[in-house]
Design an enzyme around this catalytic site. Structure first.
Site, PDB file in Angstrom:
ATOM      1  CD  GLU A  52      10.633   3.492  -0.403  1.00 48.65           C
ATOM      2  OE1 GLU A  52      10.116   2.433  -0.773  1.00 48.65           O
ATOM      3  OE2 GLU A  52      10.264   4.118   0.639  1.00 48.65           O
ATOM      4  CB  CYS A  84       7.795   4.860  -2.565  1.00 44.32           C
ATOM      5  SG  CYS A  84       7.531   5.545  -0.916  1.00 44.32           S
TER       6      CYS A  84
END
Length: 370
Positions: A52, A84
Site C-alpha cells: 500500500e 498501512c
C-alpha cells in the site's frame, strides 16, 4: 472495469514478491481513480515498504479520492514498518477493496474497522481464493501455528522414485527439474532425511541458473533454510550442503555432545527434540518451525520421512513429477506406509492440478477437508 479486474492486477503485482517477501505475505496494491490506474506497488522484502505504501508513493497526490485494491487486508499494527491503515487514511483514499482478511490474530478484521471508522468504504472477498493460493504458508502459520508443507516427488509411471541401489538421477527431464527449483525458491525451508543425504549428498539449495528461463530472478536470491532430520546424528561433517551459502538446521533425538560439536563446527545449527515412537516428533518440529516464521516447508525426501509426515497428517500438498519411464518391481516406492491392508484404509486425495512440463507431467494433489 470492475473490481475483479483491478484486483487481478494487484494479484499479479503480489506474485512479483513470490521469492523475496518471506516471512511476510506476498501483497500487491493498485490505486484507481476515474477508471485509471494512478499508482501501484507490491511488498518486496520484509522490513521494506508494504504494498500500500509503495502504491501511495507511486501515485502521489493522485491517491486522494482513489480506490485502493489490496490483495490482503491492510495492516493496522506497528511492526517493522508503520500501519498501512494510517497511510491510506492520511492519503485520503475514498475506498478500499481487499481480496481477503489478514489471518494474523493481531490484525484480522481490525484493519477494516479502522478504515471504516475513518469514513472509508471497504469491500472484501474479491478474488479471495486466488489471494489465498498466493500465501498458503502465511495463512497456515497464522491459523495452525505451523508451516504449509509441500512434498515434492519425482516418480516413474509405475510409481518408483529410485532404483534398488538408491540411484535416482535423473528420473525426470530438465524442464521438470527447473520447475521444481521454482518450488524451492518460494519456500522458507527445504527439508530432507539423513538417508537421502547419505545416499545422494544433495545441495538442497536454489540454483539461479537452473530456474525456469521465463522467471525474473531477483538479485541476492534468498536461500531457504536447509533442514536435515537426523535421528542418530549420522550426518557427516563434510556433507556438501554444510559448505554452501545459507543456513543448515540438523534436527536430532541424539544428545551426544561430541557429534553435535562436529556438526556445529561445520556450520550447522543442531536442534535436539526428544524421540517419539522411535523417531523425531515431527508435529513438534513443525510447530517449532512455525515459531521461527517458516511459512512454506518444501519436503524432498525418501519414502520413510515422506510416509511419516503423511501419517502424521503434516503434508498439505503433494507435487508429483511423473516421467514416461518404467523402473520395475525392485525399485523404491513413494511412501513407506505400513499397515494399509483394506480399501477402507486407503488415503483419499484430491487432484488440484495436472499439466505437462516438458516430457513429464506435474500432478498437484491436496487432501480433502475432514
Amino acid at each position: 472495469m470492475n473490481d475483479e479486474y483491478y484486483m487481478a492486477q494487484a494479484l499479479r503485482l503480489a506474485e512479483q514478491g513470490l521469492w523475496t517477501t518471506d516471512p511476510n505475505p506476498r501483497v500487491g496494491c493498485v490505486l484507481v481513480k476515474d477508471e485509471q490506474i494512478v499508482g501501484q506497488g507490491w511488498h518486496q522484502r520484509a522490513g521494506e515498504g508494504h504494498a500500500e505504501v509503495n502504491a501511495l508513493n507511486d501515485a502521489g497526490d493522485a491517491a486522494r479520492g482513489a480506490t485502493a485494491y489490496v490483495t490482503l487486508e491492510p495492516c493496522c499494527i506497528h511492526g517493522r514498518t508503520p500501519p498501512c491503515t494510517d497511510a491510506l487514511i492520511k492519503a485520503g483514499v475514498a475506498r478500499v477493496v481487499t481480496a481477503m482478511q489478514d489471518p494474523n490474530p493481531q490484525v484480522i478484521g481490525n484493519g477494516i474497522k479502522q478504515l471504516q471508522a475513518a469514513g472509508i468504504e471497504v469491500k472484501t472477498g474479491v478474488l479471495q481464493a486466488d489471494a489465498e493460493k498466493l500465501n498458503p504458508g502465511f495463512i497456515s502459520r497464522m491459523c495452525k501455528g505451523r508451516p504449509y508443507v509441500r512434498c515434492k516427488l519425482a516418480m516413474s509411471l509405475d510409481g518408483r522414485t529410485a532404483m534398488k541401489s538408491g540411484e535416482s538421477y535423473w528420473i525426470t527431464g530438465e524442464a521438470a527439474r527447473r520447475d521444481a527449483q521454482s518450488l524451492r525458491a518460494r519456500s522458507s525451508a527445504i527439508m530432507t532425511g539423513v538417508g537421502t543425504v547419505l545416499t545422494d549428498n544433495p545441495s538442497m539449495n536454489v540454483r539461479p541458473g537452473e530456474l525456469p528461463e521465463h522467471f525474473s530472478i531477483p538479485e541476492n536470491l534468498r536461500q531457504p533454510l536447509r533442514i536435515v532430520v537426523d535421528h542418530h546424528l549420522s550426518l557427516p561433517a563434510d556433507a556438501k550442503l554444510l559448505g554452501l551459502p545459507g543456513q543448515t538446521l540438523v534436527v536430532t533425538a541424539s544428545d551426544d555432545p561430541e557429534s553435535q560439536a562436529d556438526l556445529k563446527a561445520a556450520g550447522a545449527e543442531v536442534l535436539y527434540l526428544p524421540a517419539k515412537e522411535g523417531g523425531i516428533d515431527l508435529a513438534a518440529l513443525c510447530q517449532l518451525l512455525g515459531d521461527q516464521e517458516i511459512n512454506e516447508l518444501h519436503l524432498e525426501c525418501g519414502a520413510n520421512l515422506a510416509g511419516a509426515m503423511l501419517r502424521a497428517k503434516l503434508i498439505d500438498e503433494l507435487v508429483l513429477y511423473v516421467a514416461p519411464v518404467l523402473m520395475g518391481d525392485s525399485a523404491r516406492g513413494l511412501f513407506h506406509l505400513p499397515g494399509l491392508e483394506l480399501m477402507a484404509e486407503r488415503i483419499p486425495l484430491k487432484i488440484a492440478d495436472m499439466r505437462a512440463v516438458g516430457q513429464d507431467w506435474r500432478v498437484t494433489v491436496t487432501f480433502p477437508e475432514e
